[in-house]
Motif scaffolding. Structure first.
Motif, PDB file in Angstrom:
ATOM      1  N   GLN A  97      31.555  36.787  52.864  1.00  0.00           N
ATOM      2  CA  GLN A  97      31.726  38.051  53.814  1.00  0.00           C
ATOM      3  C   GLN A  97      33.151  37.241  54.262  1.00  0.00           C
ATOM      4  N   MET A  98      34.117  37.131  53.541  1.00  0.00           N
ATOM      5  CA  MET A  98      35.238  36.300  54.333  1.00  0.00           C
ATOM      6  C   MET A  98      36.420  37.013  53.522  1.00  0.00           C
ATOM      7  N   PRO A  99      36.972  38.371  53.589  1.00  0.00           N
ATOM      8  CA  PRO A  99      37.661  39.130  53.098  1.00  0.00           C
ATOM      9  C   PRO A  99      39.202  38.464  53.238  1.00  0.00           C
ATOM     10  N   ASP A 100      39.577  37.667  54.433  1.00  0.00           N
ATOM     11  CA  ASP A 100      40.615  37.364  54.551  1.00  0.00           C
ATOM     12  C   ASP A 100      40.780  36.017  54.248  1.00  0.00           C
ATOM     13  N   LEU A 101      39.929  35.451  53.304  1.00  0.00           N
ATOM     14  CA  LEU A 101      39.729  33.849  52.890  1.00  0.00           C
ATOM     15  C   LEU A 101      41.131  33.612  52.293  1.00  0.00           C
ATOM     16  N   LYS A 102      41.619  32.482  52.643  1.00  0.00           N
ATOM     17  CA  LYS A 102      42.987  32.112  52.065  1.00  0.00           C
ATOM     18  C   LYS A 102      43.069  31.348  50.744  1.00  0.00           C
ATOM     19  N   VAL A 103      44.099  31.256  50.057  1.00  0.00           N
ATOM     20  CA  VAL A 103      43.810  30.554  48.759  1.00  0.00           C
ATOM     21  C   VAL A 103      45.121  29.459  48.962  1.00  0.00           C
ATOM     22  N   ARG A 104      44.687  28.421  48.650  1.00  0.00           N
ATOM     23  CA  ARG A 104      46.039  27.332  48.359  1.00  0.00           C
ATOM     24  C   ARG A 104      45.753  26.766  46.966  1.00  0.00           C
ATOM     25  N   TYR A 105      47.111  26.568  46.366  1.00  0.00           N
ATOM     26  CA  TYR A 105      47.085  25.911  45.174  1.00  0.00           C
ATOM     27  C   TYR A 105      47.548  24.468  45.223  1.00  0.00           C
ATOM     28  N   ASN A 106      46.937  23.678  44.093  1.00  0.00           N
ATOM     29  CA  ASN A 106      47.155  22.156  44.054  1.00  0.00           C
ATOM     30  C   ASN A 106      47.211  21.907  42.629  1.00  0.00           C
ATOM     31  N   LEU A 107      48.679  21.428  42.143  1.00  0.00           N
ATOM     32  CA  LEU A 107      48.921  21.113  40.899  1.00  0.00           C
ATOM     33  C   LEU A 107      48.167  19.987  40.337  1.00  0.00           C
ATOM     34  N   VAL A 108      47.566  20.043  39.200  1.00  0.00           N
ATOM     35  CA  VAL A 108      47.017  18.915  38.381  1.00  0.00           C
ATOM     36  C   VAL A 108      47.377  18.724  36.971  1.00  0.00           C
ATOM     37  N   THR A 109      47.284  17.567  36.691  1.00  0.00           N
ATOM     38  CA  THR A 109      47.518  17.321  35.238  1.00  0.00           C
ATOM     39  C   THR A 109      46.518  16.982  34.439  1.00  0.00           C
ATOM     40  N   SER A 110      46.517  16.751  33.123  1.00  0.00           N
ATOM     41  CA  SER A 110      45.645  16.500  32.108  1.00  0.00           C
ATOM     42  C   SER A 110      44.623  14.946  32.779  1.00  0.00           C
ATOM     43  N   GLN A 111      45.499  14.331  33.165  1.00  0.00           N
ATOM     44  CA  GLN A 111      45.109  13.003  33.788  1.00  0.00           C
ATOM     45  C   GLN A 111      44.310  12.974  35.141  1.00  0.00           C
ATOM     46  N   THR A 112      44.979  13.850  35.879  1.00  0.00           N
ATOM     47  CA  THR A 112      44.266  13.931  37.415  1.00  0.00           C
ATOM     48  C   THR A 112      43.253  15.057  37.684  1.00  0.00           C
ATOM     49  N   ARG A 113      43.162  16.069  36.867  1.00  0.00           N
ATOM     50  CA  ARG A 113      42.408  17.231  36.946  1.00  0.00           C
ATOM     51  C   ARG A 113      40.659  17.029  37.281  1.00  0.00           C
ATOM     52  N   ILE A 114      40.170  15.998  36.523  1.00  0.00           N
ATOM     53  CA  ILE A 114      38.917  15.657  36.882  1.00  0.00           C
ATOM     54  C   ILE A 114      38.635  14.885  38.102  1.00  0.00           C
ATOM     55  N   PRO A 115      39.498  13.680  38.444  1.00  0.00           N
ATOM     56  CA  PRO A 115      39.103  13.254  39.555  1.00  0.00           C
ATOM     57  C   PRO A 115      39.532  14.083  40.986  1.00  0.00           C
ATOM     58  N   LEU A 116      40.207  14.951  40.836  1.00  0.00           N
ATOM     59  CA  LEU A 116      40.778  15.946  42.026  1.00  0.00           C
ATOM     60  C   LEU A 116      39.702  16.917  42.289  1.00  0.00           C
TER      61      LEU A 116
END
Length: 319
Positions: A97-116
């Motif tokens: 019930q948070m219509p104003d929820l913010k979205v933030r983007y974070n770049l990942v690579t094939s090597q960093t995606r799982i740990p992040l």
């Protein structure tokens, strides 16, 4: 039916470290957080974390065309998987019930995606990540949203028509992918003396192919089609070889968070059941896409139609 050579990553880190890092430039964030010190005992659920912070952090890729990539705006990822990810955001807004929820983007690579994903830097990763048994021990996957086969992209005059033709030649693939693991094992098993080089992302892999540093590029067929479509002269390249694996893509999230996983799965299933998935697919695979308005002309496969009709989160089984 399926064969995979999965890749494993393992780091355990707290969510708070990752969230504070998201204010950094994306590539710096990925590098810093992947190496951050581990801290045990973080049991906060993802939905509670999102509600407390007022922000949902989405992972994105920079060159996984047309799944998750940067086109015209460096601060706004686009793509088929990204559109599905935004459907999850809408479901989370309703759940909390948070219509104003913010979205933030974070770049990942094939090597960093799982740990992040593991350390809570990102709440959800929807890109071009194969759900396989080894990765499923590290993270949870949503129901699948795409199925691919791993093949080769090469020049039409290269003389390479399949994997056996790679003997003594140089091949490029992207670091941290199942293709990298597979081709190294394939080379060892068959003693083909392939010179295998690994690039940091798909764009760099294709650049190495284009400038002659490699004679073939191995990757998921649909990603190869994306690179071909954006080439200076697409007619110069073709995709060849019998698929060496069939793999299902899913969205990744932290392991053991059943409540959040249910929201993600239900959001995706709703898109499939309503038929909206067809228009999203056509938007990215059968119509011109940014930044060059090229058309991948990649029709939906029967395997994908079956997956969307009967969604599953089961990992691809290795032979």
């Amino acid at each position: 039916m399926f064969q995979l050579r999965p890749l494993s990553f393992g780091l355990a880190m707290v969510a708070a470290v990752g969230l504070s890092a998201c204010n950094k430039p994306a590539e710096q964030t990925a590098a810093t957080d992947a190496a951050a010190p581990a801290a045990a005992g973080s049991t906060q659920g993802t939905l509670d974390k999102i509600k407390q912070s007022g922000t949902m952090v989405l992972a994105h890729r920079d060159s996984s065309i047309p799944f998750s990539y940067i086109a015209d705006n460096p601060n706004q990822p686009v793509g088929y998987a990204h559109d599905l990810q935004l459907k999850v955001v809408e479901a989370v807004k309703q759940k909390l019930q948070m219509p104003d929820l913010k979205v933030r983007y974070n770049l990942v690579t094939s090597q960093t995606r799982i740990p992040l994903v593991q350390n809570g830097t990102v709440d959800l990763e929807c890109g071009s990540t194969t759900n396989n048994e080894e990765r499923a021990q590290q993270v949870d996957f949503s129901v699948g949203f795409f199925e691919i086969g791993t093949r080769l992209l090469t020049a039409t005059d290269s003389g390479i028509n399949g994997f056996d033709d790679l003997a003594g030649k140089t091949l490029v693939t992207t670091a941290g992918t199942t293709s990298e693991r597979y081709i190294r094992q394939f080379n060892d098993d068959n003693k083909l003396n392939i010179n295998i080089i690994s690039a940091k992302d798909h764009g760099e892999s294709f650049l190495m192919l284009e400038n002659g540093r490699a004679q073939a590029f191995m990757m998921d067929d649909v990603l190869l089609a994306g690179e071909k479509a954006k080439a200076k002269d697409p007619a110069k390249w073709h995709i060849v070889g019998e698929p060496q694996s069939f793999e299902i893509y899913g969205c990744m999230m932290r392991k053991g968070d059943a409540e959040f996983k249910a929201v993600v799965d239900d959001a995706l299933k709703a898109v499939y059941a309503s038929g909206e998935i067809n228009s999203i697919y056509d938007k990215w695979f059968t119509q011109p896409i940014p930044p060059k308005n090229v058309n991948m002309q990649f029709a939906m496969s029967d395997n994908l139609k079956a997956l969307l009709a009967t969604p599953t989160d089961q990992p691809t089984q290795a032979k």
